[in-house]
Design a protein around this motif. Structure first.
Motif, PDB file in Angstrom:
ATOM      1  N   SER A  13       0.774  -1.302  -0.125  1.00  0.00           N
ATOM      2  CA  SER A  13       0.187   0.081   0.035  1.00  0.00           C
ATOM      3  C   SER A  13       0.864   1.169  -0.025  1.00  0.00           C
ATOM      4  O   SER A  13       0.346   2.456   0.024  1.00  0.00           O
ATOM      5  CB  SER A  13      -0.871   0.065   1.343  1.00  0.00           C
ATOM      6  N   SER A  39      -0.387  -2.958   6.544  1.00  0.00           N
ATOM      7  CA  SER A  39      -0.393  -3.380   7.520  1.00  0.00           C
ATOM      8  C   SER A  39      -1.672  -3.809   8.163  1.00  0.00           C
ATOM      9  O   SER A  39      -1.936  -4.718   9.065  1.00  0.00           O
ATOM     10  CB  SER A  39       0.243  -2.261   8.412  1.00  0.00           C
ATOM     11  N   TYR A 139      17.662   2.759  11.093  1.00  0.00           N
ATOM     12  CA  TYR A 139      17.357   2.262   9.629  1.00  0.00           C
ATOM     13  C   TYR A 139      18.304   1.687   8.897  1.00  0.00           C
ATOM     14  O   TYR A 139      18.335   0.705   8.224  1.00  0.00           O
ATOM     15  CB  TYR A 139      16.694   3.491   8.957  1.00  0.00           C
ATOM     16  N   ARG A 317      -1.430  10.714   2.367  1.00  0.00           N
ATOM     17  CA  ARG A 317      -1.008  10.500   3.325  1.00  0.00           C
ATOM     18  C   ARG A 317      -0.582  11.823   4.103  1.00  0.00           C
ATOM     19  O   ARG A 317       0.440  12.330   3.265  1.00  0.00           O
ATOM     20  CB  ARG A 317       0.270   9.526   3.543  1.00  0.00           C
TER      21      ARG A 317
HETATM   22  P1  NDP Z   1       6.013   3.674   2.315  1.00  0.00           P
HETATM   23  O1  NDP Z   1       6.256   4.406   3.832  1.00  0.00           O
HETATM   24  O2  NDP Z   1       5.253   4.505   1.447  1.00  0.00           O
HETATM   25  O3  NDP Z   1       5.013   2.415   2.688  1.00  0.00           O
HETATM   26  C1  NDP Z   1       5.647   1.400   3.681  1.00  0.00           C
HETATM   27  C2  NDP Z   1       4.748   0.249   3.597  1.00  0.00           C
HETATM   28  O4  NDP Z   1       5.074  -0.677   4.567  1.00  0.00           O
HETATM   29  C3  NDP Z   1       3.406   0.409   3.828  1.00  0.00           C
HETATM   30  O5  NDP Z   1       2.453  -0.512   2.849  1.00  0.00           O
HETATM   31  C4  NDP Z   1       3.084   0.151   5.080  1.00  0.00           C
HETATM   32  O6  NDP Z   1       1.536  -0.425   5.368  1.00  0.00           O
HETATM   33  C5  NDP Z   1       3.953  -1.011   5.386  1.00  0.00           C
HETATM   34  N1  NDP Z   1       4.472  -1.106   6.717  1.00  0.00           N
HETATM   35  C6  NDP Z   1       5.071  -0.535   7.729  1.00  0.00           C
HETATM   36  N2  NDP Z   1       5.308  -1.122   8.653  1.00  0.00           N
HETATM   37  C7  NDP Z   1       4.486  -2.163   8.733  1.00  0.00           C
HETATM   38  C8  NDP Z   1       4.493  -3.290   9.515  1.00  0.00           C
HETATM   39  N3  NDP Z   1       4.729  -3.190  10.987  1.00  0.00           N
HETATM   40  N4  NDP Z   1       3.413  -4.447   9.154  1.00  0.00           N
HETATM   41  C9  NDP Z   1       3.053  -4.526   7.917  1.00  0.00           C
HETATM   42  N5  NDP Z   1       3.103  -3.524   6.916  1.00  0.00           N
HETATM   43  C10 NDP Z   1       4.066  -2.505   7.514  1.00  0.00           C
HETATM   44  O7  NDP Z   1       7.456   3.129   1.816  1.00  0.00           O
HETATM   45  P2  NDP Z   1       8.128   3.285   0.149  1.00  0.00           P
HETATM   46  O8  NDP Z   1       7.063   2.687  -0.555  1.00  0.00           O
HETATM   47  O9  NDP Z   1       8.454   4.548   0.231  1.00  0.00           O
HETATM   48  O10 NDP Z   1       9.360   2.231   0.659  1.00  0.00           O
HETATM   49  C11 NDP Z   1       9.054   0.866   0.289  1.00  0.00           C
HETATM   50  C12 NDP Z   1      10.474   0.311   0.445  1.00  0.00           C
HETATM   51  O11 NDP Z   1      11.627   0.850  -0.494  1.00  0.00           O
HETATM   52  C13 NDP Z   1      10.988   0.332   1.900  1.00  0.00           C
HETATM   53  O12 NDP Z   1      11.668  -0.867   2.261  1.00  0.00           O
HETATM   54  C14 NDP Z   1      12.081   1.367   1.863  1.00  0.00           C
HETATM   55  O13 NDP Z   1      13.062   1.255   3.035  1.00  0.00           O
HETATM   56  C15 NDP Z   1      12.809   1.383   0.497  1.00  0.00           C
HETATM   57  N6  NDP Z   1      13.269   2.495   0.236  1.00  0.00           N
HETATM   58  C16 NDP Z   1      12.567   3.671  -0.035  1.00  0.00           C
HETATM   59  C17 NDP Z   1      12.856   4.781  -0.408  1.00  0.00           C
HETATM   60  C18 NDP Z   1      12.276   6.132  -0.486  1.00  0.00           C
HETATM   61  O14 NDP Z   1      12.574   7.059  -0.866  1.00  0.00           O
HETATM   62  N7  NDP Z   1      10.704   6.042  -0.331  1.00  0.00           N
HETATM   63  C19 NDP Z   1      14.291   5.009  -1.048  1.00  0.00           C
HETATM   64  C20 NDP Z   1      14.980   3.689  -0.765  1.00  0.00           C
HETATM   65  C21 NDP Z   1      14.554   2.675  -0.501  1.00  0.00           C
HETATM   66  P3  NDP Z   1       0.251   0.791   5.705  1.00  0.00           P
HETATM   67  O15 NDP Z   1       0.219   1.449   4.328  1.00  0.00           O
HETATM   68  O16 NDP Z   1      -0.688  -0.180   6.085  1.00  0.00           O
HETATM   69  O17 NDP Z   1       0.970   1.533   6.730  1.00  0.00           O
END
Ligand code: NDP
Length: 318
Positions: A13, A39, A139, A317
């Motif tokens: 999501s 989540s 992190y 968000r």
């Molecule tokens: P987002 O913050 O947009 O989304 C995080 C996602 O993780 C959501 O779907 C959230 O669910 C889910 N989530 C968080 N905590 C839990 C939990 N405890 N249990 C289940 N689900 C959980 O992240 P991004 O799409 O930006 O990032 C995706 C990946 O890419 C990550 O691993 C990040 O570290 C990596 N990344 C991101 C970068 C960036 O610039 N954004 C850069 C480099 C790497 P919910 O929506 O229900 O909260």
């Protein structure tokens, strides 16, 4: 049609998960059943909840994106939570993938987990060379351990668990919260608010001189799908735009001003913290595999993101 592969996307999501969903829907998915989790489907910090997800969907493949993710200021004040939550999530997902015989896992690191003091450009061999930037060490160490675990699962059990290392990502469905977002969505929200209030000064924290590589979430989505289908190494692969596509925060602010058609001034607040000056990464490994991959031009990707935000600011968000 039989679906041989059952692919679960943790973090489905989020910014990157939503982009993968869009690409898979547009490009087709013959022989693949895709499940996008949030989540709401279970807290991946919890082993039993994670086990329920694996029992329910019986995945053959996993794209593991779920993480506690935040910008500079959120990281600075919450390193312990970033460390613990991400370690729990990653351990549960990888261990259950192993226990249930998942054929391949693609997890996500980030270019911001690389050493703070390093030579440039950064490449995949440098992940563990020296400590990360002190602002986001929680992190970073949690993410680095994914690579350690991938190698250990491979050595002891022959698992094909690998990781990708994206640079800064932006696009529709990002987190546009002013306190804990990344730079582009944070500035989009700020400029939107500035315009709404009829103000003529767009304040940007820091000098604007820092350099960053930004990848559009839809380009990253295509590359992660390619990794899932075609990349067989355990070693991580950097998924980034080319080095020449690096931009300053000042250029980002200017591009946003253009996309919003804002007529006021940009003001840089040089007294504020601004993180690493640069973290230039090379995508030469990716280019060896995909020499002709076309990244969306930065101005077009920014415009699409701004347009998405304008149309969706009530549900974005915040
Ligand atoms: P987002 O913050 O947009 O989304 C995080 C996602 O993780 C959501 O779907 C959230 O669910 C889910 N989530 C968080 N905590 C839990 C939990 N405890 N249990 C289940 N689900 C959980 O992240 P991004 O799409 O930006 O990032 C995706 C990946 O890419 C990550 O691993 C990040 O570290 C990596 N990344 C991101 C970068 C960036 O610039 N954004 C850069 C480099 C790497 P919910 O929506 O229900 O909260």
């Amino acid at each position: 049609m039989s679906e041989d592969k059952v692919i679960i996307v943790t973090g489905g999501s989020g910014l990157v998960g939503k982009a993968i969903e869009k690409i898979v829907t547009e490009e087709g998915k013959e022989g693949e059943k895709w499940i996008f989790l949030s989540s709401q489907d279970g807290d991946l910090c919890d082993y039993a909840a994670t086990e329920n997800i694996f029992k329910k969907y019986k995945p053959t493949h996993v794209i593991h994106l779920a993480a506690m993710v935040g910008g500079l200021f959120h990281n600075l004040s919450h390193n312990l939570e970033f460390l613990r939550n991400n370690m729990h999530i990653n351990d549960n997902v990888l261990q259950l993938s192993f226990e249930t015989g998942v054929k391949k896992v693609v997890s996500c690191l980030s270019t911001c987990v690389f050493p703070d003091k390093t030579s440039y450009p950064i490449d995949e061999t440098m992940v563990h060379n020296a400590p990360p930037h002190p602002s986001n060490y929680g992190y970073s160490y949690a993410k680095r351990l994914i690579d350690v675990a991938n190698h250990a699962y491979n050595e002891q059990h022959g698992c094909t668990f690998t990781s990708v290392i994206p640079c800064n990502v932006f696009g529709p469905h990002d987190n546009f919260n002013l306190e804990c977002s990344h730079v582009i969505p944070g500035l989009i929200r700020k400029l939107y608010n500035t315009i709404e209030k009829g103000e003529d000064k767009f304040y940007v924290l820091g000098s604007g001189a820092q350099l960053r590589q930004f990848i559009y979430s839809r380009d990253l989505a295509k590359l992660i799908i390619w990794v899932l289908r075609n990349y067989e190494e355990v070693e991580p692969i950097i998924l980034s735009v080319d080095e020449q596509a690096e931009v300053t925060i000042k250029q980002v602010a200017e591009e946003l001003v253009k996309s919003f058609n804002f007529k006021g001034d940009i003001v840089f607040d040089k007294t504020k913290s601004e993180g690493q000056y640069k973290k230039t990464a090379t995508n030469s490994k990716l280019r060896k595999y995909l020499p002709n991959f076309q990244f969306t031009p930065f101005d077009i990707a920014v415009k699409e993101t701004v347009d998405w935000f304008k149309a969706n600011h009530k549900i974005a968000r915040n």
